[in-house]
Enzyme design. Structure first.
Site, PDB file in Angstrom:
ATOM      1  N   ARG A  49       0.835  -1.185   0.000  1.00  0.00           N
ATOM      2  CA  ARG A  49       0.000   0.000   0.000  1.00  0.00           C
ATOM      3  C   ARG A  49       0.880   1.249   0.000  1.00  0.00           C
ATOM      4  NH1 ARG A  49      -4.070  -1.553   5.017  1.00  0.00           N
ATOM      5  NH2 ARG A  49      -4.843  -3.526   4.186  1.00  0.00           N
ATOM      6  N   ASP A  51       0.298   5.475   0.804  1.00  0.00           N
ATOM      7  CA  ASP A  51      -0.673   6.393   1.392  1.00  0.00           C
ATOM      8  C   ASP A  51      -1.131   7.441   0.384  1.00  0.00           C
ATOM      9  OD1 ASP A  51      -0.500   5.110   3.841  1.00  0.00           O
ATOM     10  OD2 ASP A  51       0.999   6.499   4.641  1.00  0.00           O
ATOM     11  N   TYR A 108      12.184   2.725  -0.739  1.00  0.00           N
ATOM     12  CA  TYR A 108      11.568   4.040  -0.819  1.00  0.00           C
ATOM     13  C   TYR A 108      12.635   5.127  -0.864  1.00  0.00           C
ATOM     14  CZ  TYR A 108       6.824   2.411   0.371  1.00  0.00           C
ATOM     15  OH  TYR A 108       5.588   1.804   0.368  1.00  0.00           O
ATOM     16  N   ARG A 194       7.416   8.096   6.468  1.00  0.00           N
ATOM     17  CA  ARG A 194       7.165   9.519   6.719  1.00  0.00           C
ATOM     18  C   ARG A 194       7.430   9.877   8.178  1.00  0.00           C
ATOM     19  NH1 ARG A 194       1.285  10.370   4.705  1.00  0.00           N
ATOM     20  NH2 ARG A 194       1.676  12.462   5.513  1.00  0.00           N
TER      21      ARG A 194
END
Length: 257
Positions: A49, A51, A108, A194
């Site tokens: 997933r 966001d 990421y 994050r």
């Protein structure tokens, strides 16, 4: 047959990858297009997933069908989806290959722009305050020594474990002063990257010490960590799989890391 799709998207206008009851998602757009092309309802399972507002330079998803796929599948999907979603490849895999569970890592990057830049407004966090990058990297190195990252997970999340194996975590400073945070792990918790970035920025600003950062990891308490960095700077740029997944792929895997 089971097939893997390789795709990318700019997440600015989407409520993340996964279907949502109150907003448009990348998964919904692609499933609608795929179902139209194949003329039967077709569900996609993503490698993970992302966001709301988060981007993906490389994402994989699988689907099952008994139909023979048209040669024009990729062109048709790209013609039916908006310009901020792109399908790069489709190839058959083994029946037990799973886009999510067979993946060995997710990679990421978080982009930090050090001056106001109208051309990167939706693709990087514009952060102009002074930062101690070596100290941020000293703190980031601690992530490789831990496995429980509950302090950086969203509180209301349905997971059996907060354990992740991080094997890459560092800040890269570019000649123009911009920064990229690189982080790779076998899995990530909801909101984890994050939250990590936001807390590391507090270290870089001198509001937290490297020792404080280590204590936050040990605390296993989201309230101790910093606020989450904005979504626009974050991109999923690579997903790893065993070589066996790509044995029937004719173009060769386009791994980003």
């Amino acid at each position: 047959m089971r097939y893997f799709l390789e795709l990318a998207y700019r997440g600015t206008h989407y409520h993340g990858w996964q279907r949502q009851p109150n907003g448009i998602s990348v998964q919904e757009v692609l499933e609608n297009a795929l179902s139209t092309v194949l003329r039967e309802p077709t569900a996609l399972v993503g490698s993970g997933r992302t966001d709301t507002g988060v981007h993906a330079g490389q994402q994989f998803a699988h689907f099952d069908t008994d139909l023979t796929l048209p040669d024009t599948l990729i062109r048709s999907l790209n013609g039916m989806t908006p310009s901020d979603i792109a399908v790069y490849d489709c190839f058959p895999v083994a029946p037990d290959d799973h886009a999510r569970f067979t993946a060995t890592y997710r990679y990421y990057q978080y982009q930090l722009c050090r001056r106001k830049d109208p051309f990167r407004a939706d693709l990087a966090y514009q952060f102009v305050f002074p930062l101690d990058v070596p100290r941020m990297n000293e703190a980031a190195a601690l992530l490789l020594k831990h496995t429980d990252f509950e302090s950086f997970s969203k509180v209301k999340t349905d997971v059996k474990t907060f354990n992740c194996r991080i094997d890459v975590a560092y800040w890269e400073q570019h000649p123009n002063g911009d920064l990229t945070f690189h982080v790779r792990a076998d899995r990530f918790l909801r909101g984890m990257v994050r939250a990590l970035v936001g807390t590391l920025l507090a270290v870089g600003q001198g509001r937290l010490s490297v020792a404080d950062f280590g204590s936050i990891i040990d605390a296993r308490d989201r309230k101790r960590a910093g606020r989450a960095a904005p979504a626009e700077g974050l991109s999923l740029v690579g997903v790893g799989y065993p070589d066996s997944v790509f044995t029937q792929r004719t173009t060769g895997p386009d791994q980003a890391f």
